[in-house]
Structure formats: C-alpha cells, structure tokens
Design an enzyme around this catalytic site. Structure first.
Site, PDB file in Angstrom:
ATOM      1  N   HIS A 172       0.840  -1.203   0.000  1.00  0.00           N
ATOM      2  CA  HIS A 172       0.000   0.000   0.000  1.00  0.00           C
ATOM      3  C   HIS A 172       0.871   1.247   0.000  1.00  0.00           C
ATOM      4  CE1 HIS A 172       0.814  -0.610   4.268  1.00  0.00           C
ATOM      5  NE2 HIS A 172       0.368   0.607   4.549  1.00  0.00           N
ATOM      6  N   HIS A 175       6.013   2.301   3.706  1.00  0.00           N
ATOM      7  CA  HIS A 175       6.063   1.189   2.748  1.00  0.00           C
ATOM      8  C   HIS A 175       6.578   1.605   1.368  1.00  0.00           C
ATOM      9  CE1 HIS A 175       3.887  -1.576   5.482  1.00  0.00           C
ATOM     10  NE2 HIS A 175       3.561  -0.403   6.004  1.00  0.00           N
ATOM     11  N   ASP A 208      -0.039  -4.045   5.972  1.00  0.00           N
ATOM     12  CA  ASP A 208      -0.734  -3.450   7.116  1.00  0.00           C
ATOM     13  C   ASP A 208      -2.218  -3.753   6.955  1.00  0.00           C
ATOM     14  OD1 ASP A 208       1.582  -2.352   8.072  1.00  0.00           O
ATOM     15  OD2 ASP A 208       1.108  -0.287   7.501  1.00  0.00           O
ATOM     16  N   ASP A 241       1.221  -8.370  10.432  1.00  0.00           N
ATOM     17  CA  ASP A 241       1.355  -7.040  11.041  1.00  0.00           C
ATOM     18  C   ASP A 241       1.175  -7.084  12.564  1.00  0.00           C
ATOM     19  OD1 ASP A 241       1.154  -4.323  11.675  1.00  0.00           O
ATOM     20  OD2 ASP A 241      -0.757  -4.024  10.628  1.00  0.00           O
ATOM     21  N   SER A 260      -7.781   3.446  14.805  1.00  0.00           N
ATOM     22  CA  SER A 260      -6.536   2.937  14.231  1.00  0.00           C
ATOM     23  C   SER A 260      -6.800   2.192  12.925  1.00  0.00           C
ATOM     24  CB  SER A 260      -5.873   1.999  15.235  1.00  0.00           C
ATOM     25  OG  SER A 260      -4.799   1.310  14.622  1.00  0.00           O
ATOM     26  N   HIS A 306      -4.849  -0.456  12.222  1.00  0.00           N
ATOM     27  CA  HIS A 306      -4.156  -1.734  12.405  1.00  0.00           C
ATOM     28  C   HIS A 306      -4.972  -2.698  13.256  1.00  0.00           C
ATOM     29  CE1 HIS A 306      -0.305  -0.440  10.639  1.00  0.00           C
ATOM     30  NE2 HIS A 306      -0.631   0.743  11.131  1.00  0.00           N
TER      31      HIS A 306
HETATM   32 ZN   LIG Z   1       2.910   0.486   7.896  1.00  0.00          ZN
HETATM   33 ZN   LIG Z   2      -0.014   1.499   6.499  1.00  0.00          ZN
END
Ligand SMILES: [Zn+2]
Ligand SMILES: [Zn+2]
Length: 564
Positions: A82, A87, A172, A204, A376, A378
């Site tokens: 992504h 990244h 992620d 992740d 978030s 994540h």
């Molecule tokens: Zn990341």
């Molecule tokens: Zn990310």
C-alpha cells in the site's frame, strides 16, 4: 495434506526459499522484506521512517540495502502492499541503485508516481499496476493480491506461491466489517489458502498490545458529526493526508450538516486531487471553498481539512496555530479537531501546537477522551488471531513492530496453537531458509538504517550525526594562530573563538587556553612548526586536556593555522 498442496514444479525440491527482512522487524517504519527463491529475489515494500530527535539534521531513515546491491542481478521486482510512507518512502533513494519494476495497486502507484516525479526518476522506472483479487506472475513467483482494509485505500496482502509452498504477507491491515467504500477485507481468500496449506505467514504486529477488535472506520462518524453540527464557528480538522476514508467521511458529514469544505496543505491537496481524479473520493459539486476564499466565507458554514496532524514544522496546522498561515487563522470559539493518532515521539510539538490553539480560545478536541474522533488502521489481538486461525501456517513470523510487539505477537500465536511448525522471532538482517521439512536460521546479512538528507538526497554518515550531537551538547572551540612560514614564529597572540560553550564569560578560561596554545607552539621544534598537521594535533590534544581539567565539557576542537 502436503504443505506443497499445489502441483507447481514439485519436482524441483532442491530449490531453497529464504526470507530476508531488511526493515520493520525491530522498529516501526522502513518496512522491507526480501524473498529469495533460487536465483530470483522479490522485495516486499520499500519504506522509510522519520528519525528520532537525536538524529540531528537527518530528514529520514531508510533500510540498508547492501544485500540487494550485492545481488542486484537477481532482484526481479519490488512489490508494494500500500501507499503509506513506511512502505513506499524509500523508493526515490533505492531506485538509483536498484532499478527494477515496481508492482502495486492503482492508488499506491499514483502516490509512488508523485514521489518519483519529484525525484526525477519517473522516466527511468517501470510501474506495473496490479488488480486486487488477481494473480500476477513474477517468474518464478506467482502472486495473488488480496484486498485488505487499513487506514488508506487500495491496500493488499500478498499470497506468494513458490514450489515450497505459499507465503502470506498481510501488509498493514485491520479487519473492517463496514469499510467506507472500496473492497471489503477478503477473509475468504485467506481461508482458501489456509485450507490449501500455508508455508509461512508474515503478519502485522503494530497493535498487538491492544485487546479486542479495532473499531471500524465508521466509528468516528457520530462524534465528528456531532462536533461539526454544534460548532459555533468554523471547524479546522486535521488527519493524515493519506486517510482518504476519513477525508470522505468528513466531506459527507460537512454536507449533511450544511457546511462546505476547504483543503489546505500541500500533501492534503495533492492526495485529495489524486484520489478524486481516480474516483476514490466523492465530492459533491459546489462543495469546495478555495483556500483564498476562506477568510471571506461564513465561518459557521465551513469545515477546513488541514494537513500537519503531527505538527510537522512548516505544515499548515503548525502555521495556523501561530497565526502564520496565509488563508487560515483560528479564533475564539473555532473548533479544532485532531483526528489522528499522536505518534510516540511527536508529543512535544503536537501539544505545543494544541496549546497555541487553546491560547486562541479555540475549542480543541484530540485523542478519544471525549468520544471517538480517531480509530486505528491496524488489527488488534482478536483480528490478528483470526488471521492466524484462517491461515494455519506451518511457520509464523511477526513483522512490523519493535521487538516487544514481535515478541507479543509470537506469544499470541503460541497461545492459539495453530502454527504447526515453528514460530520464528526475527529481526532485520536475520535470515531463515525454508526447505521441504524444516526451517533453518542462516548467517545474517548486512542490515540497518541509512540516514538521509532529503534536500540533497545524500546519505548522511553516522559520524556526521555524532559530530552534530557532540556540537549540540558541548559546543565548538576554534584556536586560531598565525605562524610565519619562514621563521616558524608566531606573529600574533593566538585567538580563541567558541560557540555553544559559555553563556557569559568564559574569559578567564579562555585566557588560560591562549597560554596553553602559546606554550604548545613555543615548546615545539622548528620541524614540527613547519608541519601544520602535527601542530594542529598537538594543540588539539593539549587544549583538550586543559578544557577537561577545568570544565565538564568536551567541545569539538578545531585548530586553524594561518600562514603569514
Ligand atoms: Zn505500515
Ligand atoms: Zn499502512
């Protein structure tokens, strides 16, 4: 069931598959993982991270790619999960050494394109767009791009088929059951690979310290809508410029509560333009107020989206907070919303910025103490467990986190008991080789961080940063003497210039330092006096001893000899 549950080149059992993490295992950011199958290498992600404040004058940090440079001819591609900076941010720096095709989804590549244009590398780089849900062959690998949800758009996990089995890399992710536009998280595909047999899962670890599930992106709507509706005057909201879903929701909320929107800040405007032009962002006609019209626009009918949620120097938010923005000011009863995480390390500048907003008597909202204004991107523990359960990998390698995150993610997997082989705790540079029946630790490769000055694109040596740190702590002392080249005599009293050592009078100390320099020169023989490198070193050593004896400082001592 065999781990090689497919019929791809099963005959070739002599091939070896190694995983070489080069960044993101031991720190947050600069994510990069190399996979090597025989004589072919693919690189997953090429991220950067922002430096800690001890790294004076360093703009960004990228992974050390010595291993890839040593094996340049074998590197087939860089595959992106992504478009976040951690990244893709290293691409402009590493492509100079490693010009290989880059694979990524449409939005990810649009962000990459922007970076490469700025770096003058767009013409020399091959970008290959991939479609989530489709297979791509990068010989000898076959990669499926699996749609996942996260805090930006067009994110994918990777299923990489090799003769030894399938590797899953999550990128992620969080598992958002009610995503804002875009594809849902493709749980089915994870399950399908799990049933087929997954050799290794890389997942992740960012939010492994959080129990439960991460709330859906939609969870921010009630509170943000409430704040925008009841705000007595204008609303200034800051989020990450890559949070296209958040931006979409703010635009939708503004429209519902009868406000228009304005966008300020380069990264915010750039990303909105890109996302809008690709139809990732829906903005109703007549909805946008130009920055130059903000001052004359009715403050009760406006939401301003500004970049700089981390109070980056020179960002819109930092400027607005001190009345130094061309188009936006914050006045009494304006509403300021920080719809973003306060990234550890950024607390000081962010709270200083918010203090300035409070000084202007704005109504300031940050963190989730008064309702959810940020979620978030994540996965929390339950989502991480779900991925482990679906993939049922033979080997599990936690990625994306500092060591304790990787450790806790490993512990979580251990608790579940769904990893049939081994859980491997690895750090950058450590190598693991997968064979038919087991995984072997191999000799480590060079890995680490490279410090970059973004202005010149130059690498900054660690020694330079050490000097800067030294200067910042103990200052600099420059003794200047003039020696007659013919007679070897000093023609004037030595002078001593200092910076960063004394706030008022170091005069007494400096008088003593002048005497030291005089004595050093006088006590040198005529051959030494003709060799200035010897004289400089003698002066440096004597002055250092003198300064150490009389102060607690260790200034950088830089003797200068003038020829007269
Ligand atoms: Zn990341
Ligand atoms: Zn990310």
């Amino acid at each position: 069931m065999s781990q090689n549950g497919d019929n791809h080149s099963l005959s070739n059992t002599s091939q070896s598959l190694t995983a070489i993490p080069l960044g993101g295992l031991g720190e947050f950011g600069m994510n990069m993982l190399a996979l090597r199958l025989g004589d072919a290498i693919i690189v997953i992600d090429a991220g950067m991270m922002f430096p800690e404040s001890e790294l004076l004058g360093v703009d960004l940090v990228i992974p050390d790619i010595t291993y890839l440079k040593q094996n340049r001819a074998l590197v087939k591609a860089i595959v992106l999960t992504h478009g976040h900076e951690d990244h893709i941010g290293a691409l402009p720096y590493i492509l100079r050494d490693l010009n290989v095709p880059i694979y990524g989804t449409r939005f990810t590549l649009a962000l990459v394109k922007k970076r490469l244009e700025e770096a003058g590398l767009i013409d020399s780089t091959t970008l290959r767009e991939v479609i989530p849900g489709r297979l791509v062959e990068i010989d000898p690998f076959e990669i499926e791009f699996i749609p996942v949800t996260h805090s930006t758009i067009d994110c994918v996990a990777l299923a990489i088929r090799t003769p030894l089995g399938v590797i899953i890399h999550t990128g992620d992710f969080k598992i958002d059951q009610t995503p804002v536009g875009g594809a849902p998280f493709d749980l089915h595909t994870f399950a399908r690979y799990g049933n087929e047999g997954v050799l290794a899962l890389f997942s992740d670890s960012t939010n492994v310290e959080r129990p439960g599930f991460t709330p859906s992106e939609r969870a921010v709507v009630p509170r943000l809508e409430d704040l925008c509706r009841s705000a007595p005057r204008r609303v200034v909201l800051s989020c990450f410029a890559s949070s296209i879903h958040r931006i979409q929701q703010v635009i939708d909320i503004a429209s519902r509560v009868g406000r228009k929107v304005a966008f300020v800040g380069r990264s915010m405007v750039d990303n909105i333009e890109i996302a809008h032009s690709m139809d990732y962002l829906r903005i109703p006609d007549g909805m946008v107020v130009r920055p130059q019209d903000i001052r004359s626009f009715d403050p009760k009918r406006l939401v301003i989206l500004a970049s700089g949620s981390q109070a980056e120097p020179m960002s819109s938010m930092s400027r607005i907070a001190v009345d130094n923005h061309r188009f936006v000011s914050v006045d009494e009863n304006d509403t300021v919303i920080l719809s973003a995480r306060i990234i550890p390390g950024n607390e000081k500048p962010i709270f200083r910025m918010l203090d300035n907003m409070f000084r202007r008597r704005a109504l300031v909202y940050y963190e989730n103490s008064a309702g959810t204004i940020h979620v978030s991107g994540h996965a929390s523990q339950e989502e991480q467990k779900l991925i482990l359960q679906l993939c049922k990998p033979k080997y599990f390698i936690p990625v994306h986190g500092e060591y304790r995150h990787l450790f806790r993610h490993a512990a979580l997997a251990h608790q579940l008991g769904c990893v049939s082989g081994e859980i491997l705790l690895m750090e950058d540079g450590q190598v693991v080789e997968f064979t038919e029946d087991r995984a072997y630790r191999r000799d480590p490769v060079t890995a680490g961080r490279v410090l970059v000055d973004s202005g010149s694109l130059e690498e900054i040596e660690e020694a330079v940063v050490r000097d800067r740190k030294h200067l910042s702590e103990d200052g600099v002392l420059v003794p200047i003497i003039a020696i007659d080249k013919h007679t070897g005599r000093m023609d004037m009293q030595p002078e001593i210039v200092t910076r960063g050592m004394f706030s008022d009078n170091g005069q007494e100390l400096m008088a003593g330092a002048r005497d030291i320099v005089l004595k050093t020169v006088e006590q040198s023989n005529s051959e030494e006096k003709m060799d200035w490198s010897v004289m400089k070193e003698k002066i440096r050593v004597d002055l250092k001893r003198y300064i150490n004896k009389h102060t607690s400082k260790r200034p950088l001592i830089l003797p200068v000899i003038l020829e007269v």
